[in-house]
Design a protein around this motif. Sequence first.
Motif, PDB file in Angstrom:
ATOM      1  N   ALA A 184       0.827  -1.211   0.000  1.00 16.46           N
ATOM      2  CA  ALA A 184       0.000   0.000   0.000  1.00 16.46           C
ATOM      3  C   ALA A 184       0.861   1.261   0.000  1.00 16.46           C
ATOM      4  O   ALA A 184       0.576   2.230  -0.724  1.00 16.46           O
ATOM      5  CB  ALA A 184      -0.930   0.000   1.210  1.00 16.46           C
ATOM      6  N   SER A 244       0.903   3.918  -3.109  1.00  9.50           N
ATOM      7  CA  SER A 244       0.539   5.314  -2.859  1.00  9.50           C
ATOM      8  C   SER A 244       1.716   6.248  -3.138  1.00  9.50           C
ATOM      9  O   SER A 244       1.539   7.346  -3.676  1.00  9.50           O
ATOM     10  CB  SER A 244       0.016   5.502  -1.437  1.00  9.50           C
ATOM     11  N   SER A 245       2.934   5.817  -2.827  1.00  6.51           N
ATOM     12  CA  SER A 245       4.114   6.638  -3.117  1.00  6.51           C
ATOM     13  C   SER A 245       4.290   6.824  -4.622  1.00  6.51           C
ATOM     14  O   SER A 245       4.575   7.935  -5.095  1.00  6.51           O
ATOM     15  CB  SER A 245       5.374   6.008  -2.534  1.00  6.51           C
ATOM     16  N   LEU A 251       1.965   6.658  -6.911  1.00 10.64           N
ATOM     17  CA  LEU A 251       0.899   7.524  -7.409  1.00 10.64           C
ATOM     18  C   LEU A 251       1.205   8.998  -7.135  1.00 10.64           C
ATOM     19  O   LEU A 251       1.000   9.860  -7.993  1.00 10.64           O
ATOM     20  CB  LEU A 251      -0.445   7.131  -6.797  1.00 10.64           C
ATOM     21  N   TRP A 252       1.688   9.288  -5.921  1.00 15.75           N
ATOM     22  CA  TRP A 252       2.046  10.664  -5.583  1.00 15.75           C
ATOM     23  C   TRP A 252       3.198  11.167  -6.442  1.00 15.75           C
ATOM     24  O   TRP A 252       3.195  12.312  -6.886  1.00 15.75           O
ATOM     25  CB  TRP A 252       2.403  10.792  -4.099  1.00 15.75           C
TER      26      TRP A 252
END
Length: 111
Positions: A16, A20-21, A23-24
């Motif tokens: 996760a 998320s990293s 995507l950012w």
Amino acid sequence: MKASAPPSIRARLTRALLVSSLLWIFAVAAAAWLAVHDEVDELLDDTLQAAAEGLRGPLSQPATAEPPPASVAGSLPATTGSGRFAWQVVDYPAGGEAKLEIGRASCRERV
């Protein structure tokens, strides 16, 4: 068939965090690229417009074999641009003497 064990909490948290990293990172990179692209377009447009405004005076004069002397620069049409550029016609074989100076200040002060 043997059922596989569910993934551990550590594996799920790692996955996760990684997703998320990523995507950012992609979102920030895309936003930065768009902002830089727009700023570069504005800068190039502004520079082209300022160069055109600076050349409006010399190009509006009749073409002659010799450019007018530097004292004529004051009589050239004024530009309404930003005044950030100064144009100078230099005769290098004659020792680098400025034949024509156009700009908000004397080009000699800038060289």
